[in-house]
Design an enzyme around this catalytic site. Structure first.
Site, mmCIF file in Angstrom:
data_model
loop_
_atom_site.group_PDB
_atom_site.id
_atom_site.type_symbol
_atom_site.label_atom_id
_atom_site.label_comp_id
_atom_site.label_asym_id
_atom_site.label_seq_id
_atom_site.Cartn_x
_atom_site.Cartn_y
_atom_site.Cartn_z
ATOM 1 N N GLU A 50 -2.323 -2.326 -9.475
ATOM 2 C CA GLU A 50 -1.108 -1.520 -9.506
ATOM 3 C C GLU A 50 -0.999 -0.706 -10.785
ATOM 4 O O GLU A 50 0.087 -0.266 -11.161
ATOM 5 C CB GLU A 50 0.132 -2.424 -9.375
ATOM 6 N N ASP B 151 0.837 -1.209 0.000
ATOM 7 C CA ASP B 151 0.000 0.000 0.000
ATOM 8 C C ASP B 151 0.867 1.253 0.000
ATOM 9 O O ASP B 151 0.569 2.238 -0.688
ATOM 10 C CB ASP B 151 -0.921 0.001 1.222
#
Length: 702
Positions: free
Chosen positions: A349, A322
């Site tokens: 991502e 994260d």
């Protein structure tokens, strides 16, 4: 005026009627004139824009005329420009000298009404460049036109007249209607209310009320105000209480409305933003892109993907993952914010950005972003090594005319992103026609393989394995072939890479296993024996329990020794316990294990000792060059000697000449396979070969 009566010197309805009618006419006329002025200015700007666009469109023709000094062509350009009513003069200059100059008188559409911001008579010019290479910037001349912006379309003049007449009539009728409906009724109602109020005498003192406005003095409204003063003294206390209650209620309602607005704002923010990174989410990106692309535009799209993010996330943990995404998102925002770029988290991502404008400008931004992401430092507690992150970026640019076409541009950027990954990641790749064609070719090939799998268009071909010292048939290898629409067959070199890349390998192996089973069943029914049958099995298939059980059942159902050939480059040195257990189970079922294409991978001797294969197949890449290069013969001899020391049998594949066969036999390799003995054959030819194999190979051996 006496108390209790409603006598006045002027009528309220008459006063209001005059004021209303006067104001409606004045305001209507002013509104109409202002609108006409705005429309006139816009129409003049449109005349200028049209002339400028037309001048740009004829610039190539003028360049050609100047470059070739061709007067008829220059005359034709001037004549073409004069088709525009507003163009009064045309001048074409060739290297500082006037080549042609034409002027004409045009009848103005409107009288000279003056101007608001700009002159009506303007001059526009465009440089002319050599036709062969416009990009070089070599200016060879100039074309100038004089435009009269006051020469607007006659239809516009008619429209202005009709609009002014209509607006005036409309406002006059509106004033009359207001007098009849509103003011007449209001005046009568006020008089009635004043008369009733005059007859009522309050018992207690009340607050005074303000006098009527000066314009309404000595009217019924003035008399009504005096009577309300008396009524207000009676209702004063109650009015104060009501006002206090209303103030408290208003404050409470205001506070609740404020909280409701804050909640709605928060919900809207949550719906539009990605919760982790704070960037826009994919839905917001789609909406913003749709709003931004309002017409034909040059649009560029960049797809940004964090390299090896899954491995990073799995190794360092989700908290570190994260943090990595937040760092990338922060860098994206700092690099692209306030630069006419829409950017968002596209999912996982992946990030996306869109720019409307020159592609070169956007490409420079993206390459700068790429470097800034590389320079960004990651912060997490579990690693002091992985403090950098890299990204792969795919770029695509193009001219689109509507929002639907944006999906194609995103697809091109996505394809460029995958190309960047294929080239080793940590780079930016721009989409190109060559790349799109290669992607299209790959898609078509993948679709062909998909159809072939659906139609089960894969067949086993069988190639004999021979004892070169006697010419005896000692086994067969089942090789996959793809049947094409024209009935011909395709070798794995042409389709296996595509099949592997698109996940069809397992299905092809399943089809092969079933068709090999059918062939063995047919051989059993015909009373024809196959002493040994070798199958190529990918390492991945050995992890599928059902497939392993089907292999064991195949070995149990037919009187044929079954051999599994494992590719050397799929074994490596990481022989897991699970794979070793599967291989032991297959051996216990009577199935032999061999290593295929030995010499093309990097299997160690330790791995060979752990794997315990019954035989290794020397790769044809080593056997084929033996006749021409003694070094290869020495390598093959070393493999044979090593195998003998480990108690492992050998078979040489790719034997295509008698000299190679005899050399291998001299080195101690009797088991051989190759075109010298027989080519791979379909099952239809197999029966004839199996009926008398000696006639097919013994002559070659001798």
């Amino acid at each position: 005026m006496q108390n209790g009566s409603l006598q006045s010197s002027r009528r309220l309805s008459h006063v209001l009627a005059k004021i209303t009618l006067f104001l409606s006419l004045v305001l209507g006329t002013a509104s109409g004139l202002s609108q006409i002025a705005v429309d006139l200015r816009q129409e003049k700007d449109a005349v200028e824009y049209s002339a400028e666009e037309f001048l740009t469109s004829v610039a190539p023709s003028a360049s050609s005329a100047v470059y070739n000094f061709y007067m008829p062509a220059a005359e034709q350009v001037a004549s073409g420009l004069f088709t525009q009513r507003a163009i009064k003069a045309v001048t074409i200059i060739n290297e500082g000298e006037v080549m042609i100059s034409r002027e004409r008188e045009v009848e103005p559409t409107l009288p000279n009404l003056g101007r608001s911001t700009r002159e009506d008579l303007i001059t526009l010019e465009t440089p002319l460049f050599a036709p062969e290479d416009v990009s070089s910037g070599e200016q060879i001349g100039m074309i100038l036109i004089t435009v009269d912006r006051s020469i607007v379309a006659p239809a516009f003049v008619n429209r202005m007249v009709y609009y002014f007449a209509f607006a005036t009539a409309k406002n006059f009728l509106l004033g009359v209607l207001l007098i009849w409906i509103v003011y007449g009724a209001l005046a009568r109602y006020i008089v009635t209310l004043a008369e009733r109020t005059a007859a009522w005498t309050p018992d207690i003192k009340a607050l005074d009320v303000a006098d009527a406005p000066a314009l309404m003095r000595d009217t019924e409204l003035d008399s009504l105000a005096q009577q309300i003063r008396k009524l207000a003294r009676t209702a004063s206390g109650r009015i104060q209480e009501a006002e206090a209650s209303q103030v408290m209620l208003s404050k409470e309602v205001y506070q609740k409305n404020l909280k409701l607005e804050e909640a709605n704002s928060r919900l809207k923010e949550l719906a539009e933003l990605d919760a982790l990174t704070g960037l826009y989410n994919r839905r917001s990106f789609d909406r913003l892109a749709e709003e931004a692309i309002t017409g034909p535009s040059e649009v560029s799209v960049a797809m940004i993907d964090v390299d090896f993010f899954k491995s990073y996330n799995d190794y360092y943990g989700h908290q570190a993952g994260d943090g990595c995404l937040k760092t990338v998102a922060k860098t994206v925002r700092e690099s692209l914010e306030n630069r006419n770029v829409i950017f968002a988290r596209f999912g996982g991502e992946e990030f996306i950005s869109l720019h409307i404008g020159q592609p070169a400008e956007f490409e420079a931004m993206i390459r700068e972003l790429h470097q800034r992401i590389w320079n960004a430092e990651l912060e997490h507690q579990r690693s002091t090594i992985a403090d950098r992150v890299t990204v792969s970026i795919g770029l695509a640019s193009g001219s689109i005319s509507d929002y639907v076409a944006l999906s194609g541009l995103i697809s091109d950027a996505d394809e460029a992103l995958y190309e960047a990954k294929a080239r080793g990641r940590n780079q930016t790749v721009a989409s190109s026609e060559d790349l799109r064609q290669r992607v299209l070719k790959n898609r078509n090939e993948a679709m062909d393989i998909f159809k072939a799998v659906e139609l089960r268009s894969f067949e086993p071909f069988f190639q004999p394995q021979i004892d070169a010292s006697t010419g005896e048939l000692i086994g067969m290898e089942a090789l996959v072939r793809r049947r094409l629409d024209d009935g011909s067959f395709q070798v794995p070199f042409h389709f296996m890479d595509v099949a592997c890349a698109n996940g069809y390998l397992a299905k092809i192996d399943r089809i092969m296993l079933e068709k090999v089973s059918e062939s063995l069943s047919a051989a059993k029914a015909a009373g024809v024996g196959i002493p040994r049958l070798s199958l190529n099995v990918p390492r991945e298939m050995l992890s599928e329990r059902d497939y392993v059980l089907d292999l064991i059942k195949l070995g149990e159902d037919y009187p044929t020794e079954l051999v599994l050939e494992l590719l050397e480059n799929a074994i490596y040195d990481d022989l897991t316990e699970a794979l070793a257990w599967q291989l032991d189970e297959l051996r216990e079922a009577g199935i032999r294990i061999e290593i295929d294409d030995f010499g093309t991978g990097h299997t160690s001797i330790v791995c060979l000792m752990k794997l315990k294969p019954s035989r290794i197949k020397i790769a044809k890449e080593l056997v084929l060059p033996m006749d021409a290069d003694e070094t290869y013969a020495q390598v093959v001899e070393s493999i044979i000697q090593m195998s003998g020391a480990l108690g492992i049998g050998v078979l040489a594949e790719g034997v295509e000449t008698k000299a190679a066969s005899e050399r291998l036999l001299a080195l101690g390799c009797r088991a051989q396979q190759g075109y010298f003995f027989a080519r791979p054959m379909p099952v239809e030819e197999l029966w004839g070969f199996l009926a008398a194999p000696e006639r097919r190979v013994s002559q070659a051996v001798r």
